[in-house]
Motif scaffolding. Structure first.
Motif, PDB file in Angstrom:
ATOM      1  N   PHE A  32       0.824  -1.195   0.000  1.00 44.69           N
ATOM      2  CA  PHE A  32       0.000   0.000   0.000  1.00 44.69           C
ATOM      3  C   PHE A  32       0.867   1.258   0.000  1.00 44.69           C
ATOM      4  CE2 PHE A  32      -2.731  -3.150   2.252  1.00 44.69           C
ATOM      5  CZ  PHE A  32      -3.748  -3.200   1.316  1.00 44.69           C
ATOM      6  N   ASN A  33       0.317   2.342  -0.534  1.00 49.62           N
ATOM      7  CA  ASN A  33       0.941   3.660  -0.430  1.00 49.62           C
ATOM      8  C   ASN A  33       2.397   3.642  -0.859  1.00 49.62           C
ATOM      9  OD1 ASN A  33       0.838   6.420   0.166  1.00 49.62           O
ATOM     10  ND2 ASN A  33       1.680   6.096   2.211  1.00 49.62           N
ATOM     11  N   ASN A  34       2.679   2.981  -1.995  1.00 55.56           N
ATOM     12  CA  ASN A  34       4.049   2.899  -2.519  1.00 55.56           C
ATOM     13  C   ASN A  34       5.044   2.309  -1.522  1.00 55.56           C
ATOM     14  OD1 ASN A  34       3.249   3.921  -4.949  1.00 55.56           O
ATOM     15  ND2 ASN A  34       3.924   5.986  -4.556  1.00 55.56           N
ATOM     16  N   GLY A  35       4.565   1.405  -0.690  1.00 58.55           N
ATOM     17  CA  GLY A  35       5.448   0.753   0.278  1.00 58.55           C
ATOM     18  C   GLY A  35       5.722   1.572   1.516  1.00 58.55           C
ATOM     19  N   ILE A  36       5.128   2.749   1.638  1.00 56.26           N
ATOM     20  CA  ILE A  36       5.415   3.642   2.766  1.00 56.26           C
ATOM     21  C   ILE A  36       4.388   3.406   3.870  1.00 56.26           C
ATOM     22  CG2 ILE A  36       5.587   6.040   3.510  1.00 56.26           C
ATOM     23  CD1 ILE A  36       6.420   6.711   0.609  1.00 56.26           C
ATOM     24  N   LEU A  37       4.870   2.922   5.018  1.00 51.30           N
ATOM     25  CA  LEU A  37       3.985   2.665   6.153  1.00 51.30           C
ATOM     26  C   LEU A  37       3.672   3.950   6.907  1.00 51.30           C
ATOM     27  CD1 LEU A  37       2.538   0.487   7.858  1.00 51.30           C
ATOM     28  CD2 LEU A  37       4.596   0.390   9.271  1.00 51.30           C
ATOM     29  N   GLY A  38       4.632   4.859   6.959  1.00 52.57           N
ATOM     30  CA  GLY A  38       4.445   6.106   7.690  1.00 52.57           C
ATOM     31  C   GLY A  38       5.627   7.031   7.474  1.00 52.57           C
ATOM     32  N   TYR A  39       5.757   8.017   8.360  1.00 51.66           N
ATOM     33  CA  TYR A  39       6.802   9.030   8.222  1.00 51.66           C
ATOM     34  C   TYR A  39       7.458   9.276   9.569  1.00 51.66           C
ATOM     35  CZ  TYR A  39       4.710   9.846   3.679  1.00 51.66           C
ATOM     36  OH  TYR A  39       4.224   9.673   2.417  1.00 51.66           O
ATOM     37  N   VAL A  40       8.757   9.536   9.544  1.00 50.14           N
ATOM     38  CA  VAL A  40       9.509   9.780  10.772  1.00 50.14           C
ATOM     39  C   VAL A  40      10.349  11.047  10.596  1.00 50.14           C
ATOM     40  CG1 VAL A  40       9.648   7.332  11.330  1.00 50.14           C
ATOM     41  CG2 VAL A  40      11.477   8.384  10.008  1.00 50.14           C
ATOM     42  N   ASN A  41      10.741  11.620  11.700  1.00 54.98           N
ATOM     43  CA  ASN A  41      11.703  12.710  11.648  1.00 54.98           C
ATOM     44  C   ASN A  41      13.108  12.119  11.680  1.00 54.98           C
ATOM     45  OD1 ASN A  41      10.082  15.113  11.471  1.00 54.98           O
ATOM     46  ND2 ASN A  41       9.373  14.658  13.539  1.00 54.98           N
ATOM     47  N   TYR A  42      14.111  12.954  11.629  1.00 57.29           N
ATOM     48  CA  TYR A  42      15.492  12.481  11.555  1.00 57.29           C
ATOM     49  C   TYR A  42      15.801  11.516  12.696  1.00 57.29           C
ATOM     50  CZ  TYR A  42      20.572  12.483  11.882  1.00 57.29           C
ATOM     51  OH  TYR A  42      21.876  12.095  11.967  1.00 57.29           O
ATOM     52  N   LEU A  43      16.388  10.364  12.358  1.00 60.25           N
ATOM     53  CA  LEU A  43      16.785   9.397  13.374  1.00 60.25           C
ATOM     54  C   LEU A  43      18.302   9.367  13.511  1.00 60.25           C
ATOM     55  CD1 LEU A  43      14.275   6.523  12.476  1.00 60.25           C
ATOM     56  CD2 LEU A  43      14.100   8.214  14.309  1.00 60.25           C
ATOM     57  N   ASP A  44      18.994   8.901  12.468  1.00 60.94           N
ATOM     58  CA  ASP A  44      20.460   8.929  12.476  1.00 60.94           C
ATOM     59  C   ASP A  44      20.955   8.696  11.057  1.00 60.94           C
ATOM     60  OD1 ASP A  44      20.849   6.035  11.942  1.00 60.94           O
ATOM     61  OD2 ASP A  44      19.996   5.798  13.938  1.00 60.94           O
ATOM     62  N   ASP A  45      22.210   9.080  10.805  1.00 61.89           N
ATOM     63  CA  ASP A  45      22.792   8.918   9.464  1.00 61.89           C
ATOM     64  C   ASP A  45      23.096   7.462   9.144  1.00 61.89           C
ATOM     65  OD1 ASP A  45      22.722  11.557   8.623  1.00 61.89           O
ATOM     66  OD2 ASP A  45      24.547  12.059   9.723  1.00 61.89           O
ATOM     67  N   GLU A  46      23.304   6.657  10.171  1.00 65.38           N
ATOM     68  CA  GLU A  46      23.662   5.254   9.955  1.00 65.38           C
ATOM     69  C   GLU A  46      22.536   4.494   9.269  1.00 65.38           C
ATOM     70  OE1 GLU A  46      24.814   1.248  12.557  1.00 65.38           O
ATOM     71  OE2 GLU A  46      24.564   3.198  13.552  1.00 65.38           O
ATOM     72  N   HIS A  47      21.297   4.807   9.624  1.00 62.73           N
ATOM     73  CA  HIS A  47      20.161   4.088   9.074  1.00 62.73           C
ATOM     74  C   HIS A  47      19.458   4.842   7.951  1.00 62.73           C
ATOM     75  CE1 HIS A  47      20.602   2.033  12.997  1.00 62.73           C
ATOM     76  NE2 HIS A  47      20.124   0.990  12.348  1.00 62.73           N
ATOM     77  N   LYS A  48      19.786   6.104   7.761  1.00 66.55           N
ATOM     78  CA  LYS A  48      19.129   6.869   6.704  1.00 66.55           C
ATOM     79  C   LYS A  48      19.642   6.408   5.341  1.00 66.55           C
ATOM     80  CE  LYS A  48      19.966  11.278   6.092  1.00 66.55           C
ATOM     81  NZ  LYS A  48      19.966  12.738   6.296  1.00 66.55           N
ATOM     82  N   ILE A  49      18.731   6.235   4.399  1.00 69.92           N
ATOM     83  CA  ILE A  49      19.062   5.695   3.081  1.00 69.92           C
ATOM     84  C   ILE A  49      18.906   6.793   2.044  1.00 69.92           C
ATOM     85  CG2 ILE A  49      18.485   3.933   1.369  1.00 69.92           C
ATOM     86  CD1 ILE A  49      17.134   2.429   3.799  1.00 69.92           C
ATOM     87  N   LYS A  50      19.890   6.923   1.182  1.00 69.63           N
ATOM     88  CA  LYS A  50      19.847   7.956   0.151  1.00 69.63           C
ATOM     89  C   LYS A  50      18.750   7.644  -0.856  1.00 69.63           C
ATOM     90  CE  LYS A  50      22.848  10.574  -2.966  1.00 69.63           C
ATOM     91  NZ  LYS A  50      22.415  11.848  -2.384  1.00 69.63           N
ATOM     92  N   GLY A  51      17.995   8.675  -1.228  1.00 72.35           N
ATOM     93  CA  GLY A  51      16.875   8.505  -2.138  1.00 72.35           C
ATOM     94  C   GLY A  51      17.293   8.404  -3.594  1.00 72.35           C
ATOM     95  N   ASN A  52      16.345   8.616  -4.491  1.00 69.84           N
ATOM     96  CA  ASN A  52      16.525   8.476  -5.936  1.00 69.84           C
ATOM     97  C   ASN A  52      16.988   7.054  -6.285  1.00 69.84           C
ATOM     98  OD1 ASN A  52      16.281   9.509  -8.531  1.00 69.84           O
ATOM     99  ND2 ASN A  52      18.458   9.964  -8.672  1.00 69.84           N
ATOM    100  N   CYS A  53      16.216   6.086  -5.781  1.00 66.35           N
ATOM    101  CA  CYS A  53      16.496   4.671  -6.055  1.00 66.35           C
ATOM    102  C   CYS A  53      15.163   3.926  -6.054  1.00 66.35           C
ATOM    103  CB  CYS A  53      17.443   4.087  -5.012  1.00 66.35           C
ATOM    104  SG  CYS A  53      16.746   4.036  -3.346  1.00 66.35           S
TER     105      CYS A  53
END
Length: 356
Positions: A32-53
């Motif tokens: 559903f919803n293009n695979g997006i379950l929800g939205y979060v604010n900044y967590l950390d750089d280690e887990h953040k994934i670069k977009g345009n993929c």
């Protein structure tokens, strides 16, 4: 090139279903919803994934375009272009080709997916022996423009208020209201109990599991699981109400569904009138003014039909009966300004697409 995602379990942080309350999408295995379950604010750089993929969940096995940076849940992967850059339209072109392999990927074990993906072949337009990305871009733009034109034409015809709707809106502050007992307006629909537990069921259509089923959740109007149609009581054009929840919000269910647990459905019985969808939508808002209240908490167990049937709701009246015509006309009139906003958005998209 395919890569696994640094995965975050949603139990470790809070997220919102509304993008306005979180900057980054949280991608999961849902279809559903293009695979997006929800939205979060900044967590950390280690887990953040670069977009345009592209991103894919290991259950639905559907590819989606992730334009912006995002975070991801368990059993998800991303596809990164090698030697070229993605745009939203080029991504769409590849998604169409890759999703043709959905059934093949679903039959694989998760550990075998990456090897199978790398061996999958797709046909691309070429120019001078290389992929013709300009053609892909313009081809998808042409398809977009064609569909936007049809949508724009439909919306333009749909948002113009009729003379009657204008009159109804003008006098909406002076509507005469009457009180009606829920049990006089509706009857509870009997449905066969299903031998399933929610945790055992898929959250996307798969195989014979194609019928949405109702629980007490307010997400997606309470329809978050799927069951086979065999032996299920199939309902449609009724109002659903949760019976065991912290949020007692009713919904009009216009499509086929069945009931799993902690909820029920009611249909209109007064005057032997068969309500139109807009009239049901009107009734839903009137019900929610009475039932969607803090007193109906899970602890108080006040959501059952034996309680709700004795509650009173207000409806517009004419000759001491519900004013069915006003109910339908007012809802239609309220929807049209929203359709106009959508039409203006579509018109802007069409202008952008024309340039391409």
């Amino acid at each position: 090139m395919i890569k696994g995602n640094p995965q975050l379990n949603k139990d470790n942080f809070t997220f919102s279903e509304n993008y306005q309350n979180g900057k980054y999408p949280y991608f999961t295995r849902t279809a559903f919803n293009n695979g997006i379950l929800g939205y979060v604010n900044y967590l950390d750089d280690e887990h953040k994934i670069k977009g345009n993929c592209l991103a894919i969940g290991m259950i639905a096995m559907q590819f989606f375009y992730m334009e912006k940076d995002f975070y991801a849940g368990q059993f998800t992967k991303r596809v990164i272009p090698k030697g070229f850059s993605l745009t939203s339209r080029i991504a769409t072109y590849f998604i169409i080709l890759l999703n043709k392999n959905q059934q093949k990927f679903q039959n694989l074990l998760v550990r075998n997916f990456e090897d199978s993906f790398n061996k999958t072949k797709v046909q691309l337009p070429i120019k001078n022996g290389k992929p013709d990305f300009d053609f892909m871009e313009s081809y998808i733009a042409e398809l977009e423009n064609e569909r936007l034109y049809k949508l724009d034409t439909y919306l333009t015809q749909s948002y113009i208020l009729t003379e009657e709707e204008e009159k109804i809106l003008a006098k909406s502050q002076n509507i005469q209201w009457g009180e009606f007992k829920m049990g006089d307006l509706f009857e509870r629909v009997t449905s066969k109990k299903l031998a399933f537990k929610a945790e055992e069921l898929p959250k996307e259509m798969t195989g014979d599991y194609i019928l949405p089923c109702l629980t007490s959740s307010f997400k997606n109007q309470g329809l978050n699981y799927f069951v086979p149609k065999d032996e299920a009581t199939i309902l449609q054009n009724v109002i659903s109400i949760p019976s065991n929840s912290d949020i007692y919000r009713s919904y009009f269910q216009s499509n086929e569904f069945t009931i799993l647990s902690d909820a029920y459905a009611v249909r209109w019985i007064l005057d032997d009138v068969e309500l139109l969808p807009d009239q049901y939508l009107f009734a839903v808002q009137c019900i929610n003014k009475v039932t969607d209240l803090p007193i109906y908490s899970y602890k108080n167990k006040l959501g059952g039909w034996n309680v709700v049937k004795d509650k009173y709701i207000q409806l517009p009246i004419k000759d001491n009966k519900p004013d069915y015509e006003l109910m339908a006309t007012l809802i239609s009139a309220i929807k049209k300004p929203i359709l106009k906003k959508v039409a203006l958005y579509v018109e802007g998209k069409r202008e952008t697409t024309k340039a391409v």
